[in-house]
Design a protein around this motif. Structure first.
Motif, PDB file in Angstrom:
ATOM      1  N   THR A 190       0.552  -1.118   0.047  1.00 47.98           N
ATOM      2  CA  THR A 190      -0.094   0.011   0.555  1.00 47.98           C
ATOM      3  C   THR A 190       0.892   1.616   0.319  1.00 47.98           C
ATOM      4  O   THR A 190       2.104   0.786   0.738  1.00 47.98           O
ATOM      5  CB  THR A 190      -0.471   0.184   1.395  1.00 47.98           C
ATOM      6  N   PRO A 191       0.149   2.264   0.121  1.00 52.15           N
ATOM      7  CA  PRO A 191       1.451   3.821  -0.336  1.00 52.15           C
ATOM      8  C   PRO A 191       1.711   3.602   1.313  1.00 52.15           C
ATOM      9  O   PRO A 191       2.866   4.576   1.160  1.00 52.15           O
ATOM     10  CB  PRO A 191       0.400   4.311  -0.479  1.00 52.15           C
ATOM     11  N   ASN A 233      -8.844   9.708 -14.076  1.00 53.82           N
ATOM     12  CA  ASN A 233      -8.114  10.299 -12.738  1.00 53.82           C
ATOM     13  C   ASN A 233      -7.644   9.606 -11.191  1.00 53.82           C
ATOM     14  O   ASN A 233      -7.982   9.039 -10.061  1.00 53.82           O
ATOM     15  CB  ASN A 233      -9.789  10.574 -12.064  1.00 53.82           C
ATOM     16  N   SER A 234      -6.766   9.082 -11.769  1.00 56.53           N
ATOM     17  CA  SER A 234      -6.354   7.456 -11.308  1.00 56.53           C
ATOM     18  C   SER A 234      -4.845   8.440 -10.873  1.00 56.53           C
ATOM     19  O   SER A 234      -3.934   8.564 -11.860  1.00 56.53           O
ATOM     20  CB  SER A 234      -6.415   5.852 -11.882  1.00 56.53           C
ATOM     21  N   ALA A 235      -4.487   7.754  -9.459  1.00 56.38           N
ATOM     22  CA  ALA A 235      -3.112   8.666  -9.079  1.00 56.38           C
ATOM     23  C   ALA A 235      -2.339   7.693  -8.787  1.00 56.38           C
ATOM     24  O   ALA A 235      -2.302   6.259  -8.958  1.00 56.38           O
ATOM     25  CB  ALA A 235      -3.451   8.458  -6.858  1.00 56.38           C
ATOM     26  N   GLU A 236      -1.502   7.938 -10.462  1.00 53.36           N
ATOM     27  CA  GLU A 236       0.198   7.041  -9.892  1.00 53.36           C
ATOM     28  C   GLU A 236       1.353   7.836  -9.093  1.00 53.36           C
ATOM     29  O   GLU A 236       1.239   8.105  -8.830  1.00 53.36           O
ATOM     30  CB  GLU A 236       0.559   8.051 -11.367  1.00 53.36           C
ATOM     31  N   PHE A 237       1.591   6.598  -8.332  1.00 60.97           N
ATOM     32  CA  PHE A 237       2.211   6.997  -7.071  1.00 60.97           C
ATOM     33  C   PHE A 237       3.319   6.941  -7.530  1.00 60.97           C
ATOM     34  O   PHE A 237       4.465   6.560  -8.069  1.00 60.97           O
ATOM     35  CB  PHE A 237       1.580   5.615  -5.637  1.00 60.97           C
ATOM     36  N   ASP A 238       4.212   8.216  -6.844  1.00 61.76           N
ATOM     37  CA  ASP A 238       5.701   8.033  -7.087  1.00 61.76           C
ATOM     38  C   ASP A 238       6.715   6.517  -6.173  1.00 61.76           C
ATOM     39  O   ASP A 238       5.932   5.796  -5.161  1.00 61.76           O
ATOM     40  CB  ASP A 238       6.316   9.411  -6.042  1.00 61.76           C
ATOM     41  N   LEU A 239       7.952   6.698  -5.946  1.00 61.97           N
ATOM     42  CA  LEU A 239       8.849   5.483  -5.389  1.00 61.97           C
ATOM     43  C   LEU A 239       8.022   5.853  -3.985  1.00 61.97           C
ATOM     44  O   LEU A 239       8.734   7.169  -3.437  1.00 61.97           O
ATOM     45  CB  LEU A 239      10.301   5.528  -6.145  1.00 61.97           C
ATOM     46  N   PRO A 240       8.690   5.047  -3.256  1.00 56.86           N
ATOM     47  CA  PRO A 240       8.944   5.058  -1.683  1.00 56.86           C
ATOM     48  C   PRO A 240      10.243   5.326  -1.363  1.00 56.86           C
ATOM     49  O   PRO A 240      11.073   5.392  -1.970  1.00 56.86           O
ATOM     50  CB  PRO A 240       7.989   3.518  -1.404  1.00 56.86           C
ATOM     51  N   SER A 241       9.534   5.832  -0.216  1.00 60.40           N
ATOM     52  CA  SER A 241      10.768   6.300   0.540  1.00 60.40           C
ATOM     53  C   SER A 241      11.912   5.222   0.988  1.00 60.40           C
ATOM     54  O   SER A 241      11.914   4.316   1.683  1.00 60.40           O
ATOM     55  CB  SER A 241      11.123   6.677   2.063  1.00 60.40           C
ATOM     56  N   MET A 242      13.408   4.975  -0.058  1.00 59.39           N
ATOM     57  CA  MET A 242      14.103   3.778   0.640  1.00 59.39           C
ATOM     58  C   MET A 242      14.800   3.738   1.582  1.00 59.39           C
ATOM     59  O   MET A 242      16.083   3.453   1.905  1.00 59.39           O
ATOM     60  CB  MET A 242      14.445   3.375  -1.110  1.00 59.39           C
ATOM     61  N   GLY A 280      15.708   2.945   8.077  1.00 56.31           N
ATOM     62  CA  GLY A 280      16.143   3.887   9.721  1.00 56.31           C
ATOM     63  C   GLY A 280      15.422   5.794  10.099  1.00 56.31           C
ATOM     64  O   GLY A 280      16.246   6.143  10.631  1.00 56.31           O
ATOM     65  N   VAL A 281      14.788   6.013   9.169  1.00 56.32           N
ATOM     66  CA  VAL A 281      14.855   7.027   9.209  1.00 56.32           C
ATOM     67  C   VAL A 281      12.880   7.081   9.126  1.00 56.32           C
ATOM     68  O   VAL A 281      12.228   6.447   8.674  1.00 56.32           O
ATOM     69  CB  VAL A 281      14.684   8.194   8.285  1.00 56.32           C
ATOM     70  N   PRO A 282      12.604   8.055   9.767  1.00 55.31           N
ATOM     71  CA  PRO A 282      11.096   8.155   9.738  1.00 55.31           C
ATOM     72  C   PRO A 282      10.368   7.556   8.446  1.00 55.31           C
ATOM     73  O   PRO A 282      10.532   8.570   7.710  1.00 55.31           O
ATOM     74  CB  PRO A 282      10.023   9.290   9.945  1.00 55.31           C
ATOM     75  N   GLY A 283       9.494   7.636   8.340  1.00 56.80           N
ATOM     76  CA  GLY A 283       8.109   7.162   7.131  1.00 56.80           C
ATOM     77  C   GLY A 283       8.909   6.417   5.736  1.00 56.80           C
ATOM     78  O   GLY A 283       8.753   6.226   4.161  1.00 56.80           O
ATOM     79  N   ALA A 284      10.598   5.632   6.303  1.00 57.55           N
ATOM     80  CA  ALA A 284      10.495   4.408   5.623  1.00 57.55           C
ATOM     81  C   ALA A 284      10.133   4.002   4.783  1.00 57.55           C
ATOM     82  O   ALA A 284       8.949   3.061   5.643  1.00 57.55           O
ATOM     83  CB  ALA A 284      11.816   3.768   5.868  1.00 57.55           C
ATOM     84  N   GLY A 285       9.566   3.587   3.635  1.00 58.24           N
ATOM     85  CA  GLY A 285       8.605   2.116   3.048  1.00 58.24           C
ATOM     86  C   GLY A 285       8.175   2.687   2.298  1.00 58.24           C
ATOM     87  O   GLY A 285       7.073   1.816   1.902  1.00 58.24           O
ATOM     88  N   ALA A 286       7.267   4.112   2.906  1.00 57.89           N
ATOM     89  CA  ALA A 286       6.427   4.793   2.774  1.00 57.89           C
ATOM     90  C   ALA A 286       6.289   6.066   1.597  1.00 57.89           C
ATOM     91  O   ALA A 286       7.034   6.238   1.331  1.00 57.89           O
ATOM     92  CB  ALA A 286       5.621   5.666   3.785  1.00 57.89           C
TER      93      ALA A 286
END
Length: 191
Positions: A93-94, A154-163, A166-172
């Protein structure tokens, strides 16, 4: 490389395993010289000379390259994490695209064992559509009315996740790479 020869195995950052782009043009079968509503008059003026165009783009995601923060290498190099399991989630998921628990901080002054790329980001699918009608003004001049719809579904095309592990938001995923649906009307003179 300092990571070892096997650790640099991976896909290029711009690799798209699958990519399909197609376009189409279809003259609607209404009006003079066509199958239906082909009589001269008001019906021909309203129903004739319509054309449908579209562009379809479908592609797989870009590769994901994990890093670790903070880097404990005691130099300016970016370090990779240790990979302790397969980070691919069955239903990403995003909010969580990869299993961040599969990445661990390597020991101080040690390079992580993760490959350069692991898994892939979100796929993309976009449909653009236009409908246009020509109004002949004389033998050389015509007026064209256009309705153009970008991102038809009207579909959302998501960017790459934070890779950066060790930082907040990793994988999102926190951004999209396309705009919402846009509709524009236009007139143009063709000569």
């Amino acid at each position: 490389t300092p990571f070892g020869p096997d650790s640099d195995k991976g896909l290029a950052d711009n690799n798209l395993t699958h990519s399909l782009t197609g376009s189409y043009v279809y003259l609607l079968p209404f009006g003079k010289g066509q199958r239906w509503a082909n009589q001269a008059g008001v019906v021909n003026q309203l129903a004739g000379n319509w054309q449908l165009n579209g562009i379809v783009r479908v592609r797989s995601g870009f590769p994901l390259g994990p890093t670790i923060s903070p880097s404990l290498l005691n130099n300016t190099m970016t370090n990779r994490p240790n990979l302790v399991c397969d980070p691919t989630l069955p239903h990403p998921t995003p909010q969580l695209w990869v299993n961040t628990a599969c990445f661990a901080q390597p020991a101080a002054y040690q390079f992580g064992n993760s490959y350069r790329t692991v898994g892939e980001g979100p796929h993309e699918m976009n449909f653009d559509l236009s409908l246009l009608k020509d109004f002949p003004l004389n033998e050389r001049l015509r007026l064209q009315f256009r309705v153009e719809v970008f991102n038809l579904l009207n579909s959302a095309e998501f960017d790459l996740p934070s890779m950066s592990m060790g930082v907040p938001g990793a994988g999102a995923i926190t951004a999209t790479v396309n705009d919402s649906r846009e509709i524009q009307l236009g007139m143009k003179v063709i000569f």
